[in-house]
Design an enzyme around this catalytic site. Structure first.
Site, PDB file in Angstrom:
ATOM      1  N   GLU A 100       0.835  -1.199   0.000  1.00 13.18           N
ATOM      2  CA  GLU A 100       0.000   0.000   0.000  1.00 13.18           C
ATOM      3  C   GLU A 100       0.871   1.251   0.000  1.00 13.18           C
ATOM      4  O   GLU A 100       2.078   1.197   0.248  1.00 13.18           O
ATOM      5  CB  GLU A 100      -0.917  -0.006   1.226  1.00 13.18           C
ATOM      6  CG  GLU A 100      -1.906  -1.150   1.190  1.00 13.18           C
ATOM      7  CD  GLU A 100      -2.835  -1.199   2.387  1.00 13.18           C
ATOM      8  OE1 GLU A 100      -3.796  -1.974   2.330  1.00 13.18           O
ATOM      9  OE2 GLU A 100      -2.613  -0.467   3.379  1.00 13.18           O
TER      10      GLU A 100
ATOM     11  N   GLU B 251      -1.072 -10.361  -6.127  1.00 16.15           N
ATOM     12  CA  GLU B 251      -1.096 -11.182  -7.333  1.00 16.15           C
ATOM     13  C   GLU B 251      -0.327 -10.516  -8.470  1.00 16.15           C
ATOM     14  O   GLU B 251       0.498 -11.158  -9.127  1.00 16.15           O
ATOM     15  CB  GLU B 251      -2.544 -11.435  -7.781  1.00 16.15           C
ATOM     16  CG  GLU B 251      -3.389 -12.156  -6.747  1.00 16.15           C
ATOM     17  CD  GLU B 251      -4.129 -11.228  -5.785  1.00 16.15           C
ATOM     18  OE1 GLU B 251      -5.214 -11.614  -5.324  1.00 16.15           O
ATOM     19  OE2 GLU B 251      -3.622 -10.113  -5.498  1.00 16.15           O
TER      20      GLU B 251
ATOM     21  N   CYS C  35      -6.568  -7.892 -11.072  1.00 17.85           N
ATOM     22  CA  CYS C  35      -5.625  -9.012 -11.027  1.00 17.85           C
ATOM     23  C   CYS C  35      -6.081 -10.139 -11.948  1.00 17.85           C
ATOM     24  O   CYS C  35      -5.260 -10.763 -12.625  1.00 17.85           O
ATOM     25  CB  CYS C  35      -5.440  -9.513  -9.601  1.00 17.85           C
ATOM     26  SG  CYS C  35      -4.513  -8.346  -8.587  1.00 17.85           S
TER      27      CYS C  35
END
Length: 150
Positions: A53, A64, A102
């Site tokens: 983050e 991922e 993802c």
């Protein structure tokens, strides 16, 4: 154990364990939701990634995509399977499905009818599905005229 059909022959426990072992590297000071992924490429090599983050939220990355981009950066091209684990405060309590972005990135580097997505609580408690089952009617490289992508 909860899972779909055994469609591919590989060591699921080793792939899931790689994701679990890497979970502590997640950087999630804002959401407190830690995620780790381990991607198995056609070469047989496993690459890991975690969510990272950022105070400027859009600048972060999912586990991922982090794992997939690591593999691609090392010269890999085709995904065989991916294992994903995660949870609030780094505690794995439920299955952790991949987000839509993802899923689309996975689609770029695989045959969606063959690639497996494994969502795990532990090495013995997991669900698996093909990417095609998680992303039906997907848009992929084969739909872009004049390309020779994966």
């Amino acid at each position: 154990m909860t899972m779909g059909k055994n469609r591919l022959d590989f060591d699921r426990k080793a792939l899931i364990q790689a994701a679990i072992d890497n979970l502590d590297h997640s950087y999630a000071p804002y959401s407190k939701f830690h995620v780790s992924a381990a991607v198995l490429m056609d070469s047989g090599r496993i690459y890991t990634g975690v969510n990272v983050e950022n105070a400027s939220y859009p600048a972060g990355i999912c586990a991922e995509r982090n794992a997939i981009f690591h593999a691609i950066g090392c010269g890999e091209k085709r995904i065989k399977a991916i294992a994903i684990v995660g949870g609030a405060n780094g505690e794995i309590r439920d299955y952790c499905p991949p987000c839509g972005i993802c899923r689309q990135v996975m689609r770029e580097f695989c045959d969606p009818s063959e690639m497996l997505v494994i969502m795990a609580k532990s090495v013995t408690d997991y669900k698996e599905a093909t990417l095609e089952e998680l992303l039906p009617d997907s848009f992929g490289p084969n739909m872009v005229p004049g390309t020779s992508a994966v």
